[in-house]
Design an enzyme around this catalytic site. Structure first.
Site, PDB file in Angstrom:
ATOM      1  N   CYS A 129       0.798  -1.232   0.000  1.00 56.46           N
ATOM      2  CA  CYS A 129       0.000   0.000   0.000  1.00 56.46           C
ATOM      3  C   CYS A 129       0.832   1.285   0.000  1.00 56.46           C
ATOM      4  O   CYS A 129       0.503   2.244  -0.711  1.00 56.46           O
ATOM      5  CB  CYS A 129      -0.973   0.004   1.170  1.00 56.46           C
ATOM      6  SG  CYS A 129      -0.294  -0.635   2.701  1.00 56.46           S
ATOM      7  N   HIS A 244      -2.508   6.330   4.610  1.00 54.14           N
ATOM      8  CA  HIS A 244      -1.075   6.485   4.886  1.00 54.14           C
ATOM      9  C   HIS A 244      -0.613   7.845   4.361  1.00 54.14           C
ATOM     10  O   HIS A 244      -1.006   8.268   3.266  1.00 54.14           O
ATOM     11  CB  HIS A 244      -0.261   5.417   4.149  1.00 54.14           C
ATOM     12  CG  HIS A 244      -0.481   4.008   4.619  1.00 54.14           C
ATOM     13  ND1 HIS A 244      -1.102   3.679   5.809  1.00 54.14           N
ATOM     14  CD2 HIS A 244      -0.101   2.827   4.047  1.00 54.14           C
ATOM     15  CE1 HIS A 244      -1.119   2.352   5.939  1.00 54.14           C
ATOM     16  NE2 HIS A 244      -0.531   1.819   4.890  1.00 54.14           N
TER      17      HIS A 244
HETATM   18  N1  LIG Z   1      -4.660  -3.555   5.114  1.00 53.72           N
HETATM   19  C1  LIG Z   1      -4.048  -2.978   4.093  1.00 53.72           C
HETATM   20  O1  LIG Z   1      -3.993  -1.737   3.942  1.00 53.72           O
HETATM   21  C2  LIG Z   1      -3.372  -3.823   3.052  1.00 53.72           C
HETATM   22  C3  LIG Z   1      -2.922  -3.219   1.900  1.00 53.72           C
HETATM   23  C4  LIG Z   1      -2.320  -3.983   0.911  1.00 53.72           C
HETATM   24  C5  LIG Z   1      -2.203  -5.338   1.106  1.00 53.72           C
HETATM   25  N2  LIG Z   1      -2.650  -5.927   2.253  1.00 53.72           N
HETATM   26  C6  LIG Z   1      -2.491  -7.370   2.398  1.00 53.72           C
HETATM   27  O2  LIG Z   1      -3.766  -7.989   2.250  1.00 53.72           O
HETATM   28  C7  LIG Z   1      -3.844  -9.144   3.091  1.00 53.72           C
HETATM   29  C8  LIG Z   1      -5.083  -9.035   4.006  1.00 53.72           C
HETATM   30  O3  LIG Z   1      -4.934  -7.902   4.808  1.00 53.72           O
HETATM   31  P1  LIG Z   1      -6.123  -7.341   5.728  1.00 53.72           P
HETATM   32  O4  LIG Z   1      -5.593  -6.063   6.255  1.00 53.72           O
HETATM   33  O5  LIG Z   1      -7.414  -7.349   5.007  1.00 53.72           O
HETATM   34  O6  LIG Z   1      -6.152  -8.468   6.897  1.00 53.72           O
HETATM   35  P2  LIG Z   1      -7.365  -8.887   7.852  1.00 53.72           P
HETATM   36  O7  LIG Z   1      -8.281  -7.763   8.114  1.00 53.72           O
HETATM   37  O8  LIG Z   1      -6.716  -9.551   9.011  1.00 53.72           O
HETATM   38  O9  LIG Z   1      -8.183 -10.006   7.002  1.00 53.72           O
HETATM   39  C9  LIG Z   1      -7.648 -11.279   6.725  1.00 53.72           C
HETATM   40  C10 LIG Z   1      -8.631 -12.073   5.877  1.00 53.72           C
HETATM   41  O10 LIG Z   1      -8.007 -13.308   5.520  1.00 53.72           O
HETATM   42  C11 LIG Z   1      -8.883 -14.392   5.874  1.00 53.72           C
HETATM   43  N3  LIG Z   1      -8.104 -15.575   6.238  1.00 53.72           N
HETATM   44  C12 LIG Z   1      -7.169 -15.695   7.208  1.00 53.72           C
HETATM   45  N4  LIG Z   1      -6.696 -16.959   7.254  1.00 53.72           N
HETATM   46  C13 LIG Z   1      -7.345 -17.658   6.293  1.00 53.72           C
HETATM   47  C14 LIG Z   1      -7.310 -19.004   5.853  1.00 53.72           C
HETATM   48  N5  LIG Z   1      -6.490 -19.911   6.405  1.00 53.72           N
HETATM   49  N6  LIG Z   1      -8.122 -19.369   4.844  1.00 53.72           N
HETATM   50  C15 LIG Z   1      -8.957 -18.479   4.269  1.00 53.72           C
HETATM   51  N7  LIG Z   1      -9.048 -17.184   4.648  1.00 53.72           N
HETATM   52  C16 LIG Z   1      -8.249 -16.768   5.649  1.00 53.72           C
HETATM   53  C17 LIG Z   1      -9.662 -13.863   7.046  1.00 53.72           C
HETATM   54  O11 LIG Z   1     -10.831 -14.637   7.206  1.00 53.72           O
HETATM   55  P3  LIG Z   1     -11.530 -14.914   8.652  1.00 53.72           P
HETATM   56  O12 LIG Z   1     -12.402 -13.724   8.895  1.00 53.72           O
HETATM   57  O13 LIG Z   1     -12.297 -16.149   8.406  1.00 53.72           O
HETATM   58  O14 LIG Z   1     -10.423 -15.053   9.642  1.00 53.72           O
HETATM   59  C18 LIG Z   1      -9.931 -12.435   6.593  1.00 53.72           C
HETATM   60  O15 LIG Z   1     -10.988 -12.420   5.666  1.00 53.72           O
HETATM   61  C19 LIG Z   1      -2.513  -9.246   3.820  1.00 53.72           C
HETATM   62  O16 LIG Z   1      -1.662 -10.122   3.112  1.00 53.72           O
HETATM   63  C20 LIG Z   1      -1.985  -7.834   3.747  1.00 53.72           C
HETATM   64  O17 LIG Z   1      -0.569  -7.778   3.797  1.00 53.72           O
HETATM   65  C21 LIG Z   1      -3.250  -5.208   3.229  1.00 53.72           C
END
Ligand SMILES: NC(=O)c1ccc[n+]([C@@H]2O[C@H](COP(=O)([O-])OP(=O)(O)OC[C@H]3O[C@@H](n4cnc5c(N)ncnc54)[C@H](OP(=O)(O)O)[C@@H]3O)[C@@H](O)[C@H]2O)c1
Length: 349
Positions: A129, A244
């Site tokens: 991001c 950010h």
């Molecule tokens: N946040 C940002 O600004 C941002 C920006 C760019 C990239 N990212 C990347 O995007 C990804 C997700 O980030 P986030 O911020 O959205 O995290 P988050 O809010 O913690 O969400 C994680 C998601 O992944 C699912 N998940 C976790 N373990 C799983 C499994 N074993 N099988 C299937 N689904 C699973 C969770 O489902 P449950 O609800 O069932 O646990 C939830 O839907 C990360 O890799 C992060 O580095 C994030």
């Protein structure tokens, strides 16, 4: 184009739930939306396009029959499941860091290098991001006068870490205001009323964090630049919920004055210039949160170097930094007739 069967992996998370919103807002041609998450969330209902969709647990069965999957469930899940999803016939746009630096995976920002998507083998990566919002603002400068060196300081919101970090800032803020000790679980120190000079981890004794390394490596890959582009990044976490902010010192190859820089950026796709500092007009995180564009202000000459400018760049990390770009990449794929898995695909690698 007729409607597509679209999977959103990580649909209950901070990024995935924003992907659902952005798909609907941009009227992406979805015939069927399949939200996927872990077993924990199976059966949960999520809002989508004025109705509701039911979350399915990620499994061999639930990934069948999809055309496109936008995946945001963490690097470990993507490392294992992205090749399986590609093998099942869907093109994956992946938000995690796992695939970004692989040689045969394009790393695409829709306004910067959409043509890179042409070479995909079933998977396209979405950049980090903080890198994403910066390169949108840097591309017009690179094209006009070249860039020799970048010195970056970031001020990153907790939503960049996901849902649990958003809850932690809420809880800690209430604890501190109530006179209690804040409890740190997600970050190594309390984030409420604090600034942490650490985003992600110090891996293998490195004195730069993994986030700082990602900014340096991904920026070069997206801009098609070699090691000759000097980049130094310091990433800090701040107690902000969304968006950010970045201070970026840009050393250009040819001279560029602040007025010409403002004109270049004002004409660039996906960029809004907000730069009348004497009137208090510059981008702030709370104003930019919820917007898809990258906002730039405080454009000024660096008095210590004749070919350096300072910029203040703010973007919503969940929107342009993740979900919006992922959907824009899907739009690029659709426009170029690239929503099909070529042979040999990544799954065969
Ligand atoms: N946040 C940002 O600004 C941002 C920006 C760019 C990239 N990212 C990347 O995007 C990804 C997700 O980030 P986030 O911020 O959205 O995290 P988050 O809010 O913690 O969400 C994680 C998601 O992944 C699912 N998940 C976790 N373990 C799983 C499994 N074993 N099988 C299937 N689904 C699973 C969770 O489902 P449950 O609800 O069932 O646990 C939830 O839907 C990360 O890799 C992060 O580095 C994030």
């Amino acid at each position: 184009m007729s409607g597509l069967r679209v999977g959103v992996l990580g649909a209950t998370g901070a990024v995935g739930s924003t992907v659902l919103e952005v798909l609907a807002e941009r009227s992406f041609p979805v015939a069927e939306l399949v939200p996927l998450a872990s077993e924990r969330s199976a059966g949960k209902r999520l809002p989508f396009a004025g109705g509701e969709v039911e979350v399915r647990a990620l499994s061999e069965e639930s990934i069948q029959g999809l055309d496109l999957v936008i995946s945001s469930a963490g690097g470990a899940v993507s490392s294992e499941w992205a090749p399986r999803i590609v093998a099942a016939g869907a093109v994956v746009v992946d938000n995690t860091s796992f695939w970004r630096m692989h040689d045969d995976v394009p790393l695409v920002v829709s306004e910067v290098n959409p043509e890179a998507a042409d070479a995909h083998r079933g998977l396209i990566a979405n950049p980090n991001c903080s890198t994403m919002q910066m390169v949108v603002a840097l591309k017009p400068i690179l094209d006009a006068v070249g860039i020799e060196r970048l010195v970056i300081s970031t001020y990153q919101s907790v939503s960049g870490t996901g849902q649990r970090a958003i809850e932690e800032l809420n809880e800690q803020s209430r604890a501190v205001l109530g006179g209690e000790e804040p409890e740190a679980r997600i970050y190594p120190h309390p984030i409420a009323f604090n600034v942490l000079p650490q985003v992600e981890t110090f891996k293998g004794g490195d004195d730069y964090t993994t986030e700082e390394r990602k900014m340096m490596a991904e920026t070069r890959k997206i801009l098609g630049a070699s090691e000759e582009l000097g980049i130094s990044a310091t990433c800090a976490r701040v107690p902000v919920f969304g968006a950010h902010s970045e201070s970026v010192n840009v050393q250009t190859r040819e001279p560029l004055d602040p007025d010409t820089c403002r004109e270049l950026l004002a004409a660039a796709p996906g960029v809004v210039v907000l730069d009348q500092p004497a009137d208090g007009l510059y981008p702030t995180a709370t104003d930019v949160a919820g917007h898809d564009e990258v906002f730039v202000g405080r454009i000024r000459r660096d008095p210590s170097h004749e070919r350096c400018l300072n910029l203040w760049i703010v973007g919503d990390n969940l929107r342009k930094g993740a979900a919006t770009n992922a959907v824009q990449v899907a739009e690029v794929l659709a426009q170029r007739d690239l929503i099909r898995v070529p042979e040999p695909s990544l799954a065969a690698a």
